[in-house]
Design an enzyme around this catalytic site. Structure first.
Site, PDB file in Angstrom:
ATOM      1  N   GLU A  93       0.670  -1.208   0.097  1.00 23.42           N
ATOM      2  CA  GLU A  93       0.168  -0.070  -0.217  1.00 23.42           C
ATOM      3  C   GLU A  93       0.888   1.216   0.051  1.00 23.42           C
ATOM      4  O   GLU A  93       1.943   1.256   0.667  1.00 23.42           O
ATOM      5  CB  GLU A  93      -0.926   0.084   1.310  1.00 23.42           C
ATOM      6  CG  GLU A  93      -2.022  -0.625   1.096  1.00 23.42           C
ATOM      7  CD  GLU A  93      -2.703  -0.827   2.473  1.00 23.42           C
ATOM      8  OE1 GLU A  93      -3.073   0.128   3.069  1.00 23.42           O
ATOM      9  OE2 GLU A  93      -3.198  -2.017   2.699  1.00 23.42           O
ATOM     10  N   CYS A 106       3.196   8.344   1.622  1.00 17.93           N
ATOM     11  CA  CYS A 106       3.553   7.367   2.790  1.00 17.93           C
ATOM     12  C   CYS A 106       3.934   5.990   2.084  1.00 17.93           C
ATOM     13  O   CYS A 106       3.080   5.573   1.230  1.00 17.93           O
ATOM     14  CB  CYS A 106       2.447   7.123   3.722  1.00 17.93           C
ATOM     15  SG  CYS A 106       2.653   6.160   5.127  1.00 17.93           S
ATOM     16  N   CYS A 113       4.489  -7.042   7.570  1.00 19.49           N
ATOM     17  CA  CYS A 113       5.390  -6.590   8.557  1.00 19.49           C
ATOM     18  C   CYS A 113       5.432  -7.598   9.733  1.00 19.49           C
ATOM     19  O   CYS A 113       4.721  -8.514   9.962  1.00 19.49           O
ATOM     20  CB  CYS A 113       4.935  -5.334   9.582  1.00 19.49           C
ATOM     21  SG  CYS A 113       6.166  -4.672  10.684  1.00 19.49           S
ATOM     22  N   CYS A 117       3.147  -5.201  16.468  1.00 22.54           N
ATOM     23  CA  CYS A 117       2.507  -4.373  17.093  1.00 22.54           C
ATOM     24  C   CYS A 117       0.889  -4.634  17.229  1.00 22.54           C
ATOM     25  O   CYS A 117       0.241  -4.808  16.232  1.00 22.54           O
ATOM     26  CB  CYS A 117       2.712  -2.699  16.916  1.00 22.54           C
ATOM     27  SG  CYS A 117       4.427  -2.485  16.613  1.00 22.54           S
ATOM     28  N   CYS A 120      -1.714  -2.635  15.114  1.00 26.64           N
ATOM     29  CA  CYS A 120      -1.394  -2.303  13.572  1.00 26.64           C
ATOM     30  C   CYS A 120      -1.776  -3.579  12.817  1.00 26.64           C
ATOM     31  O   CYS A 120      -2.046  -4.535  12.895  1.00 26.64           O
ATOM     32  CB  CYS A 120       0.184  -1.930  13.493  1.00 26.64           C
ATOM     33  SG  CYS A 120       0.543  -1.776  11.746  1.00 26.64           S
ATOM     34  N   GLY A 160       5.742  -2.050   7.103  1.00 26.98           N
ATOM     35  CA  GLY A 160       6.842  -2.567   7.050  1.00 26.98           C
ATOM     36  C   GLY A 160       7.602  -1.784   8.179  1.00 26.98           C
ATOM     37  O   GLY A 160       7.346  -0.498   8.712  1.00 26.98           O
ATOM     38  N   GLU A 161       8.880  -2.435   8.608  1.00 28.70           N
ATOM     39  CA  GLU A 161       9.841  -1.728   9.613  1.00 28.70           C
ATOM     40  C   GLU A 161      11.144  -1.422   8.837  1.00 28.70           C
ATOM     41  O   GLU A 161      12.000  -2.261   8.445  1.00 28.70           O
ATOM     42  CB  GLU A 161      10.168  -2.628  10.519  1.00 28.70           C
ATOM     43  CG  GLU A 161      11.431  -2.182  11.487  1.00 28.70           C
ATOM     44  CD  GLU A 161      11.278  -0.771  11.964  1.00 28.70           C
ATOM     45  OE1 GLU A 161      10.205  -0.419  12.544  1.00 28.70           O
ATOM     46  OE2 GLU A 161      12.294   0.016  11.746  1.00 28.70           O
ATOM     47  N   SER A 192      10.461   6.168   9.948  1.00 29.93           N
ATOM     48  CA  SER A 192       9.757   5.862  11.223  1.00 29.93           C
ATOM     49  C   SER A 192      10.296   4.605  11.727  1.00 29.93           C
ATOM     50  O   SER A 192      10.174   3.555  10.721  1.00 29.93           O
ATOM     51  CB  SER A 192       8.232   5.994  11.104  1.00 29.93           C
ATOM     52  OG  SER A 192       7.732   5.689  12.312  1.00 29.93           O
ATOM     53  N   SER A 215       8.382   5.232  16.707  1.00 26.63           N
ATOM     54  CA  SER A 215       6.924   4.808  17.185  1.00 26.63           C
ATOM     55  C   SER A 215       7.354   4.499  18.843  1.00 26.63           C
ATOM     56  O   SER A 215       7.400   3.291  19.196  1.00 26.63           O
ATOM     57  CB  SER A 215       6.705   3.775  16.663  1.00 26.63           C
ATOM     58  OG  SER A 215       6.336   4.209  15.230  1.00 26.63           O
ATOM     59  N   LEU A 216       6.978   5.278  19.688  1.00 22.24           N
ATOM     60  CA  LEU A 216       7.100   5.211  21.118  1.00 22.24           C
ATOM     61  C   LEU A 216       5.889   4.692  21.890  1.00 22.24           C
ATOM     62  O   LEU A 216       5.775   3.457  22.324  1.00 22.24           O
ATOM     63  CB  LEU A 216       7.443   6.624  21.636  1.00 22.24           C
ATOM     64  CG  LEU A 216       7.670   6.299  23.333  1.00 22.24           C
ATOM     65  CD1 LEU A 216       9.201   5.780  23.436  1.00 22.24           C
ATOM     66  CD2 LEU A 216       8.126   8.012  23.950  1.00 22.24           C
ATOM     67  N   ASN A 291      -6.213   4.559  15.169  1.00 20.29           N
ATOM     68  CA  ASN A 291      -7.007   4.120  14.009  1.00 20.29           C
ATOM     69  C   ASN A 291      -7.637   3.048  14.436  1.00 20.29           C
ATOM     70  O   ASN A 291      -6.859   2.002  14.661  1.00 20.29           O
ATOM     71  CB  ASN A 291      -6.382   4.029  12.879  1.00 20.29           C
ATOM     72  CG  ASN A 291      -6.842   4.971  11.844  1.00 20.29           C
ATOM     73  OD1 ASN A 291      -7.908   4.941  11.312  1.00 20.29           O
ATOM     74  ND2 ASN A 291      -5.789   5.850  11.541  1.00 20.29           N
ATOM     75  N   CYS A 334      -2.217   2.051   7.610  1.00 23.68           N
ATOM     76  CA  CYS A 334      -1.731   0.955   8.261  1.00 23.68           C
ATOM     77  C   CYS A 334      -2.265  -0.341   7.557  1.00 23.68           C
ATOM     78  O   CYS A 334      -2.850  -1.118   8.447  1.00 23.68           O
ATOM     79  CB  CYS A 334      -2.028   1.112   9.676  1.00 23.68           C
ATOM     80  SG  CYS A 334      -1.503   2.558  10.225  1.00 23.68           S
TER      81      CYS A 334
HETATM   82  N1  SAH Z   1       7.460   0.197  11.336  1.00 25.32           N
HETATM   83  C1  SAH Z   1       7.585   1.531  11.391  1.00 25.32           C
HETATM   84  C2  SAH Z   1       6.904   2.296  10.484  1.00 25.32           C
HETATM   85  C3  SAH Z   1       5.530   2.174  10.254  1.00 25.32           C
HETATM   86  S1  SAH Z   1       4.874   3.585  10.677  1.00 25.32           S
HETATM   87  C4  SAH Z   1       7.221   2.057  12.641  1.00 25.32           C
HETATM   88  O1  SAH Z   1       6.704   1.159  13.547  1.00 25.32           O
HETATM   89  O2  SAH Z   1       7.508   2.980  12.992  1.00 25.32           O
HETATM   90  C5  SAH Z   1       3.298   3.462  10.873  1.00 25.32           C
HETATM   91  C6  SAH Z   1       2.979   4.527  12.130  1.00 25.32           C
HETATM   92  O3  SAH Z   1       1.798   4.252  12.434  1.00 25.32           O
HETATM   93  C7  SAH Z   1       3.868   3.825  13.383  1.00 25.32           C
HETATM   94  O4  SAH Z   1       3.978   4.806  14.324  1.00 25.32           O
HETATM   95  C8  SAH Z   1       2.819   2.720  13.875  1.00 25.32           C
HETATM   96  O5  SAH Z   1       3.217   2.437  15.270  1.00 25.32           O
HETATM   97  C9  SAH Z   1       1.544   3.489  13.717  1.00 25.32           C
HETATM   98  N2  SAH Z   1       0.234   2.974  13.944  1.00 25.32           N
HETATM   99  C10 SAH Z   1       0.116   1.536  13.402  1.00 25.32           C
HETATM  100  N3  SAH Z   1      -1.331   1.182  13.784  1.00 25.32           N
HETATM  101  C11 SAH Z   1      -1.809   2.261  14.079  1.00 25.32           C
HETATM  102  C12 SAH Z   1      -3.053   2.431  14.534  1.00 25.32           C
HETATM  103  N4  SAH Z   1      -3.937   1.582  14.315  1.00 25.32           N
HETATM  104  N5  SAH Z   1      -3.499   3.871  14.791  1.00 25.32           N
HETATM  105  C13 SAH Z   1      -2.447   4.657  14.994  1.00 25.32           C
HETATM  106  N6  SAH Z   1      -1.357   4.532  14.447  1.00 25.32           N
HETATM  107  C14 SAH Z   1      -0.688   3.213  14.254  1.00 25.32           C
END
Ligand code: SAH
Length: 347
Positions: A93, A106, A113, A117, A120, A160-161, A192, A215-216, A291, A334
């Site tokens: 995507e 984006c 991935c 998480c 996600c 993806g990471e 990210s 992504s904290l 989301n 996502c």
């Molecule tokens: N793997 C990388 C790149 C993905 S970036 C990373 O983890 O940073 C996508 C961003 O959207 C990340 O900050 C991820 O944690 C966040 N994300 C994923 N699913 C989400 C959701 N359902 N709602 C809000 N943020 C989300």
């Protein structure tokens, strides 16, 4: 195709070496590079390259060409979401967003991935694979070609990471910022990561001018480990010092992404710990309204709580904004479209 070279993954100097091997003059490299980055899909389109050389290139190399499997356009804000099909049948995507200052894209860096998480939709270890530099670049080239919009900013925040596909992502960054290609400068690129500490240190050494986003999502190990398995490997005790080292080495301010999940990450205790953790660190906190993903028990914070949390951070000296949400009517976030399609295909 496997034994052929994916020519769009090569930098001009690498193209020069390839041409030299073929007994061709080096200066052709620039011409070929330019054609590839304009999004040509066959060597025959390279009208200033001789037929003989085009044939030789064809024999040794191939040009990647994603197929648009689906396209959704938001009626609300013009956001476009693409589902691209890759040569091996996998899909990715890409989301194109309109802002006042230009078009942001984006990008996905992996098909599916592996990080897992829980909030996600991109988790798909069975179908996960690294995208090649050419495939990542293609997301831009073909979104531009289809939409007629010129991309000015890039966020590596799709599926993806990026740091789990480190070499290909670095090569992509070199390709996309090259003056003879798409020419998007590092200052217009954000990368990210969920926090692969050794790779953050490796990236720091390159001293790129890009923005690193972390992504904290939670400031307490126990909570973070529950929602982000990567924290069991690299906990906050390693991650935060790595972020400080990154800032020290590069001078670039880090952006922390923080998803607001009701009663999980949006509590008073989390606000307090986040403030304690980042106090005095020159950084930026970007609060993301969660989301909701189908089937997930996690729900977004209320608007009131989101405001409260943001104000609490600001009141304590942190730089905190709330991320604007685009494409709300096309599930533009996502991995949701890819997931939908994979379900349909396997039915
Ligand atoms: N793997 C990388 C790149 C993905 S970036 C990373 O983890 O940073 C996508 C961003 O959207 C990340 O900050 C991820 O944690 C966040 N994300 C994923 N699913 C989400 C959701 N359902 N709602 C809000 N943020 C989300």
């Amino acid at each position: 195709m496997e034994d052929k070279i994916s020519i769009k993954s090569l930098l001009p100097q690498e193209l020069e070496a390839l041409l030299a091997d073929m007994g061709e003059p080096k200066y052709r490299a620039k011409q070929i590079f330019k054609w590839l980055h304009q999004g040509v899909t066959s060597f025959d389109e390279m009208s200033d390259i001789s037929k003989a050389l085009r044939a030789k290139l064809e024999e040794k190399c191939f040009i990647t060409k994603p197929e648009i499997l689906r396209k959704q356009v938001s009626q609300l804000d013009g956001t476009i979401k693409y589902l691209f099909g890759l040569s091996d049948g996998n899909s990715i995507e890409t989301v194109l967003m309109k802002y006042e200052h230009g078009n942001s894209i984006c990008l996905s860096t992996q098909a599916g991935c592996k990080m897992g998480c829980v909030f996600c939709a991109s988790f798909d270890p069975a179908k996960s694979r690294n995208l090649t530099p050419a495939e990542i670049l293609d997301e831009i080239l073909f979104a531009q070609k289809d939409s007629g919009r010129k991309v000015s900013n890039i966020v590596l925040m799709g599926t993806g990471e990026p740091l789990d596909n480190y070499d290909n992502v670095i090569q992509f960054l070199k390709l996309v910022s090259h003056p003879d290609g798409v020419n998007i400068g590092m200052r217009h690129i954000s990368l990210s990561t969920c926090g692969l500490v050794p790779k953050i240190d490796e990236l720091a050494q390159l001293k790129l001018q890009l923005t690193l986003s972390i992504s904290l999502h939670a400031p307490i190990n126990e909570i973070r480990s529950k929602i982000m398995p990567v924290n069991r490997r690299y906990s906050l005790d390693e991650l935060i010092p790595a972020c400080r080292r990154y800032f020290k080495t590069t001078g670039r301010r880090i952006s922390f992404e923080y998803a607001m999940i009701r009663d999980v990450t949006d509590t008073k205790e989390c606000a307090r710990e986040l403030i304690r953790m980042l106090k005095g660190f020159n950084c930026h906190v970007n609060l993301i309204p969660l989301n909701h993903v189908e089937g997930s028990p996690l729900v977004p914070s209320t608007k009131e709580n989101l405001r409260w949390f943001q104000n609490e951070l600001i009141r304590n000296g942190l730089n905190a904004t709330v991320r604007r949400s685009l494409g709300g009517d096309i599930s533009a976030s996502c991995g949701q479209l890819r997931r939908q399609r994979n379900k349909e295909v396997s039915q």
